[in-house]
Design a protein around this motif. Structure first.
Motif, PDB file in Angstrom:
ATOM      1  N   ARG A 177       6.342   9.420   7.271  1.00 10.15           N
ATOM      2  CA  ARG A 177       5.617   8.564   7.915  1.00 10.15           C
ATOM      3  C   ARG A 177       5.186   7.723   6.285  1.00 10.15           C
ATOM      4  N   GLN A 178       5.246   8.700   5.355  1.00  6.32           N
ATOM      5  CA  GLN A 178       4.707   8.260   3.602  1.00  6.32           C
ATOM      6  C   GLN A 178       5.615   7.631   3.522  1.00  6.32           C
TER       7      GLN A 178
ATOM      8  N   ILE B 112       6.840   4.449   5.457  1.00  2.99           N
ATOM      9  CA  ILE B 112       5.744   3.045   4.946  1.00  2.99           C
ATOM     10  C   ILE B 112       5.808   2.633   3.629  1.00  2.99           C
TER      11      ILE B 112
ATOM     12  N   ILE C  89       7.521   3.666  13.105  1.00  2.00           N
ATOM     13  CA  ILE C  89       5.862   4.037  12.400  1.00  2.00           C
ATOM     14  C   ILE C  89       6.199   2.498  11.492  1.00  2.00           C
ATOM     15  N   GLN C  90       6.854   1.799  11.383  1.00  2.00           N
ATOM     16  CA  GLN C  90       6.831   0.413  10.622  1.00  2.00           C
ATOM     17  C   GLN C  90       6.311  -0.702  10.765  1.00  2.00           C
TER      18      GLN C  90
ATOM     19  N   GLU D 269       4.124   0.286  14.164  1.00  2.00           N
ATOM     20  CA  GLU D 269       3.069   0.267  13.733  1.00  2.00           C
ATOM     21  C   GLU D 269       1.853   0.571  13.304  1.00  2.00           C
ATOM     22  N   THR D 270       2.579   0.429  11.461  1.00  6.08           N
ATOM     23  CA  THR D 270       1.524   0.830  10.483  1.00  6.08           C
ATOM     24  C   THR D 270       1.254  -1.430  10.320  1.00  6.08           C
TER      25      THR D 270
ATOM     26  N   ASP E 237      -1.566  -1.500  13.017  1.00  3.05           N
ATOM     27  CA  ASP E 237      -2.745  -0.901  12.966  1.00  3.05           C
ATOM     28  C   ASP E 237      -3.755  -1.873  11.591  1.00  3.05           C
ATOM     29  N   SER E 238      -2.914  -2.654  11.053  1.00  3.01           N
ATOM     30  CA  SER E 238      -3.227  -3.305   9.929  1.00  3.01           C
ATOM     31  C   SER E 238      -4.286  -4.714  10.683  1.00  3.01           C
TER      32      SER E 238
END
Length: 336
Positions: free
Chosen positions: A158-159, A162, A320-321, A323-324, A327-328
């Motif tokens: 995940r890191q 991102i 993941i990207q 959803e990131t 989430d913001s």
């Protein structure tokens, strides 16, 4: 004159190559490919369990493995190539030479199993995770440590995802502009293109080298706050969206994943599913992650529609990207 330059340059280049001969090659392979180095006897006992624990599925347009685990035995011919992959997982006890050669015995925790990480062992940009097992009960120890290993691998991936998304930088200034002018906040990579049509905000990154890759986020809102939030209400709103310069999408309802969410200043629901092109058009499709968010202080309800088109490739990194970015999201202050 040219002959003299060549005569000087060739020895100089050769000296550089000689000086670089000890530099490890760059790691290769996908970041979510995991090479497991373990004896055949241990793998026969734990292989199925390791696959189940380290390769959980995520629904995109179908169930997709989040990681790809490949076993190789020490001394196998394939190890010469596989040891250069980005992610290596080594299983064994200190009595096993392929484990002992990687570790400083005095620095290894006394408890078993113990997890130790090493960087750039066989290649640059590589992470080697060593699981030091007891000499007795090794299989049981592997099963015991699997939840920790999955959390470690997933957090690391995940890191990576991102960081890749924000290679162009984070558009923090634009988020401030959105807060001031649109009434919501959203943190996007600088590379995303921005289009505004009334209360429809479109953020899109369809830049790709090679195969097509399209990541799009649309944000819009309505006045008022509904008494209840349902997946069907979200999907009906999604179906009614205008998509300027984009093809029509059919929201597939065969399989949906619904969950409640909370955001700064609001609450809502999330629906994950798949979209496709209409019948008769070029067959295409992909996953979507949509959120309907109520912001009571603004008396607004938002729809955030995030979708992906990336044919013939794994989609976990891009989910993941997206959803990131979702989430913001922040509710703004009272509507003016």
């Amino acid at each position: 004159m040219r002959m003299k330059i060549v005569a000087v340059a060739i020895p100089f280049v050769l000296s550089l190559l000689a000086g670089c001969s000890d530099v490890a090659p760059s790691a290769w392979g996908n970041a979510n490919s995991v090479i497991v180095l373990a004896s055949d006897s241990l793998w026969a006992e734990v292989g199925d369990t390791v696959h189940a624990a380290l390769e959980p599925r995520i629904f995109t347009v179908r169930d997709e493995r989040t990681f790809e685990v490949t076993h190789v035995a020490p001394g196998a011919p394939a190890w010469n190539d596989l040891k250069r992959f980005k992610q290596i997982l080594v299983l064994g006890s200190l009595a096993d030479p392929w484990v002992a050669e990687l570790l400083d015995r005095e620095a290894v925790p006394a408890s078993r199993p113990a997890v130790v990480e090493r960087k750039d062992v066989w290649a640059r940009g590589q992470t080697v995770t060593v699981v030091v097992l007891p000499e007795q009960g090794a299989a049981e120890a592997v099963v015991q440590v699997l939840p920790e290993l999955h959390e470690l691998l997933d957090s690391r991936f995940r890191q990576y995802a991102i960081q890749r998304m924000f290679t162009s930088g984070a558009a923090e200034g634009f988020r401030d502009t959105l807060r001031a002018t649109a009434g919501f906040g959203l943190l996007l990579p600088n590379v995303y293109r921005r289009t505004v049509a009334d209360s429809l905000y479109i953020f899109r990154n369809d830049q790709a080298l090679g195969e097509q890759l399209d990541r799009t986020v649309l944000v819009t809102w309505r006045s008022g706050t509904p008494d209840t939030l349902t997946a069907e209400a979200l999907l009906e709103w999604r179906d009614a969206l205008e998509r300027p310069d984009m093809g029509e999408q059919v929201t597939r309802r065969e399989r949906l994943e619904v969950e409640r969410i909370e955001v700064p200043g609001g609450y809502g629901i999330q629906v994950r599913g798949a979209w496709s092109t209409p019948p008769g058009e070029f067959p295409a499709g992909g996953p979507f992650v949509d959120r309907m968010i109520v912001c009571p202080e603004q008396n607004r309800t938002y729809l955030i529609d995030a979708w992906l088109y990336v044919p013939r490739k794994g989609k976990y990194e891009y989910i993941i990207q997206l959803e990131t970015i979702l989430d913001s999201f922040e509710c703004g202050g009272p509507a003016s």
